[in-house]
Design an enzyme around this catalytic site. Structure first.
Site, PDB file in Angstrom:
ATOM      1  N   ARG A 180       0.920  -1.164   0.142  1.00 33.38           N
ATOM      2  CA  ARG A 180      -0.096   0.155   0.241  1.00 33.38           C
ATOM      3  C   ARG A 180       0.991   1.106  -0.041  1.00 33.38           C
ATOM      4  O   ARG A 180       0.551   2.548  -0.611  1.00 33.38           O
ATOM      5  CB  ARG A 180      -1.418   0.274   1.380  1.00 33.38           C
ATOM      6  CG  ARG A 180      -1.776   1.277   1.682  1.00 33.38           C
ATOM      7  CD  ARG A 180      -2.962   1.403   2.336  1.00 33.38           C
ATOM      8  NE  ARG A 180      -2.650   0.791   3.351  1.00 33.38           N
ATOM      9  CZ  ARG A 180      -2.078   1.203   4.525  1.00 33.38           C
ATOM     10  NH1 ARG A 180      -1.188   2.925   4.282  1.00 33.38           N
ATOM     11  NH2 ARG A 180      -2.430   0.694   5.793  1.00 33.38           N
ATOM     12  N   TYR A 204     -15.441  15.545 -15.991  1.00 32.20           N
ATOM     13  CA  TYR A 204     -16.144  14.390 -15.932  1.00 32.20           C
ATOM     14  C   TYR A 204     -16.933  15.039 -14.474  1.00 32.20           C
ATOM     15  O   TYR A 204     -15.971  14.599 -13.743  1.00 32.20           O
ATOM     16  CB  TYR A 204     -14.752  13.490 -15.461  1.00 32.20           C
ATOM     17  CG  TYR A 204     -15.371  12.219 -15.128  1.00 32.20           C
ATOM     18  CD1 TYR A 204     -16.066  11.604 -16.459  1.00 32.20           C
ATOM     19  CD2 TYR A 204     -15.131  11.829 -13.576  1.00 32.20           C
ATOM     20  CE1 TYR A 204     -17.208  10.195 -16.158  1.00 32.20           C
ATOM     21  CE2 TYR A 204     -16.301  10.481 -13.854  1.00 32.20           C
ATOM     22  CZ  TYR A 204     -16.576   9.820 -14.370  1.00 32.20           C
ATOM     23  OH  TYR A 204     -17.286   8.424 -14.315  1.00 32.20           O
ATOM     24  N   LYS A 226      -7.788   5.629 -18.995  1.00 33.32           N
ATOM     25  CA  LYS A 226      -8.796   6.047 -20.847  1.00 33.32           C
ATOM     26  C   LYS A 226      -7.187   5.650 -21.072  1.00 33.32           C
ATOM     27  O   LYS A 226      -6.621   4.632 -21.392  1.00 33.32           O
ATOM     28  CB  LYS A 226      -8.394   7.881 -21.105  1.00 33.32           C
ATOM     29  CG  LYS A 226      -9.763   8.088 -19.622  1.00 33.32           C
ATOM     30  CD  LYS A 226     -11.095   7.209 -20.313  1.00 33.32           C
ATOM     31  CE  LYS A 226     -12.401   7.117 -19.018  1.00 33.32           C
ATOM     32  NZ  LYS A 226     -12.142   6.737 -17.196  1.00 33.32           N
TER      33      LYS A 226
HETATM   34  N1  LCS Z   1     -11.661  12.493 -15.153  1.00 32.49           N
HETATM   35  C1  LCS Z   1     -11.561  12.668 -16.132  1.00 32.49           C
HETATM   36  C2  LCS Z   1     -11.408  13.376 -17.344  1.00 32.49           C
HETATM   37  C3  LCS Z   1     -12.514  11.084 -16.977  1.00 32.49           C
HETATM   38  O1  LCS Z   1     -12.727  11.074 -18.106  1.00 32.49           O
HETATM   39  C4  LCS Z   1     -12.780  10.151 -15.699  1.00 32.49           C
HETATM   40  C5  LCS Z   1     -13.274   8.993 -16.425  1.00 32.49           C
HETATM   41  C6  LCS Z   1     -12.352  10.413 -14.619  1.00 32.49           C
HETATM   42  C7  LCS Z   1     -11.427  11.122 -14.289  1.00 32.49           C
HETATM   43  C8  LCS Z   1     -12.556   9.308 -13.841  1.00 32.49           C
HETATM   44  O2  LCS Z   1     -11.930   8.225 -13.648  1.00 32.49           O
HETATM   45  P1  LCS Z   1     -11.703   7.197 -13.124  1.00 32.49           P
HETATM   46  O3  LCS Z   1     -12.098   6.881 -12.640  1.00 32.49           O
HETATM   47  O4  LCS Z   1     -12.815   6.198 -14.032  1.00 32.49           O
HETATM   48  O5  LCS Z   1     -10.324   5.822 -14.192  1.00 32.49           O
HETATM   49  N2  LCS Z   1     -14.601   9.145 -17.016  1.00 32.49           N
HETATM   50  C9  LCS Z   1     -15.448   8.126 -18.047  1.00 32.49           C
HETATM   51  C10 LCS Z   1     -16.056   8.580 -18.929  1.00 32.49           C
HETATM   52  O6  LCS Z   1     -16.355   9.795 -19.788  1.00 32.49           O
HETATM   53  N3  LCS Z   1     -16.494   7.915 -19.005  1.00 32.49           N
HETATM   54  O7  LCS Z   1     -17.085   6.992 -18.216  1.00 32.49           O
HETATM   55  C11 LCS Z   1     -15.187   7.044 -16.669  1.00 32.49           C
END
Ligand code: LCS
Length: 407
Positions: A59, A112, A209
């Site tokens: 961790r 987001y 992503k």
């Molecule tokens: N920041 C951005 C710009 C994102 O698009 C997302 C997730 C996150 C942070 C959060 O990341 P995660 O915890 O999902 O790894 N975006 C998503 C979207 O546009 N569709 O599904 C998830």
């Protein structure tokens, strides 16, 4: 900027963890699938706890995760990185480390959904205030600035409207007030945009992503320009506990090897797809920073090396036409997320941004008919053919009896 030549950046991505295995010379970073590390002696165990050097417990630090963290810090031009279990763990961890009761932050209104909602709906319980505003206009940011504003948190290009915020202007503004600037760089990745080189203090990623890129892992990262900020974040975040697992880190590291190739190929496709959509008679409007019609086309060109591969658009016939397209296309998966090697398509108002109220969405420019397409690395002709067929199914005449209504 350090990586002006995308080929130099490609080489960096491919060789970023070279020499990770000194024992056997493995070309791929080994997976240290262990929760804990044996100390050779009581004295050495005590020394590791006292200094924070060496490995103690996964961790806190793990060699595979450390390789990914060092790689991401290098790609973003930062000095420190803490990997997180998800992008949201990275975002929440950032808020948790750098804000406390009585503090205020300014954020991009259109970001987001959950990155905004966790602040507005949950951090308020701990006495943190926020204003989510149109950060594409520095005067609006300035107007919402307060005595106690400690963090300016921007997402650019923004999810899902692709609105652009001027990173250098925001850095100057935040620093003038003694605050920090954090930038969510998920949409462009370090291949196309380097916020630290433009003055940002902190870069956030959803590694889920482009960086992992294969829609098979979730992950996040917080990268800092300054080692002291990074050390502070690591201390808080490893105690908070949302850190990354070694197998997850190995998969993301594998994605990093092809990051530049994928991002540039997907972008090449996206430019053509955006042009195709902009000319299509059934398309009302297209939001893509690579089109001259984008209101911040010049700013996008100035601060990034390319417009990326995410496109938002509205069809004539609005929501119901969008539903017909989303149900009609075969190549892009009807799925949330973005930045995968495959094309993905989704409807923000009923999916990624459904947690916001209709008023909040409308204020942030997220119209009910907006469709978001993450263009992948498939052959362009196949993507275009599928979109053509899908668009042929959405009449421009609006609602037909019995068809989908606005959510
Ligand atoms: N920041 C951005 C710009 C994102 O698009 C997302 C997730 C996150 C942070 C959060 O990341 P995660 O915890 O999902 O790894 N975006 C998503 C979207 O546009 N569709 O599904 C998830």
């Amino acid at each position: 900027m350090e990586h002006d030549n995308p080929h130099a950046f490609n080489t960096l991505c491919i060789h970023v963890d070279e020499g990770a295995d000194e024992q056997f010379g493995a070309v791929s970073t080994p997976i240290f699938q262990t929760s804990t590390f044996r100390f050779p002696s009581v004295e050495e165990g005590a020394a590791r706890f006292a200094s924070g050097k060496g490995y103690i417990y996964t961790r806190l630090k793990n060699p595979t995760v450390s390789q990914l963290e060092q790689a991401l810090a290098r790609l973003e031009g930062g000095t420190a990185c803490t990997a997180a279990a998800t992008g949201m763990a990275a975002v929440s961890g950032l808020y948790f480390t750098f804000l406390g009761a009585g503090d205020h932050m300014v954020g991009t209104d259109c970001m987001y959904g959950p990155s905004r909602l966790i602040m507005e709906r949950e951090f308020t319980r701990f006495g943190v205030q926020s204003d989510f505003v149109d950060t594409s206009d520095p005067a609006v940011v300035e107007r919402h600035w307060k005595e106690n504003t400690k963090l300016l948190y921007i997402e650019t290009p923004a999810n899902p409207t692709l609105k652009i915020t001027d990173i250098a202007a925001c850095a100057a503004l935040a620093h003038r007030h003694g605050a920090l600037l954090a930038v969510d760089n998920t949409f462009l990745s370090p291949v196309l945009q380097n916020p630290i080189a433009l003055g940002a203090d902190i870069v956030i990623h959803s590694l889920t992503k482009h960086i992992n890129g294969h829609s098979d892992v979730v992950g996040g990262a917080v990268i800092t320009k300054d080692p002291a900020l990074g050390a502070r974040h690591r201390k808080v975040f490893t105690t908070f506990g949302g850190t990354m697992d070694p197998h997850q880190a190995w998969l993301v590291l594998r994605g990093v090897k092809s990051l530049s190739l994928r991002v540039l190929k997907a972008q090449e496709n996206a430019i053509r797809v955006a042009e195709f959509l902009a000319e299509h008679p059934r398309v009302e409007s297209v939001y893509y920073p690579g089109l001259k019609s984008h209101p911040q086309y010049e700013l996008a060109r100035r601060q990034a090396k390319g417009p990326g591969s995410i496109i938002a658009f509205v069809l004539k016939g609005g929501y119901s036409a969008g539903v017909r397209l989303l149900n009609g296309v075969k190549l892009p998966a009807l799925a949330v997320s973005l930045g995968g090697i495959e094309s993905l398509i989704q409807h923000p108002a009923s999916m990624t941004h459904s947690g916001m109220t209709p008023q909040e969405r409308s204020d942030a420019g997220i119209s009910e008919g907006l469709v978001r397409l993450s263009v992948g690395c498939e052959d362009l002709a196949d993507i275009l053919e599928d979109l053509k067929a899908g668009l042929a199914q959405c009449g421009a005449e609006g609602h037909r009896a019995g068809e989908a209504r606005e959510p």
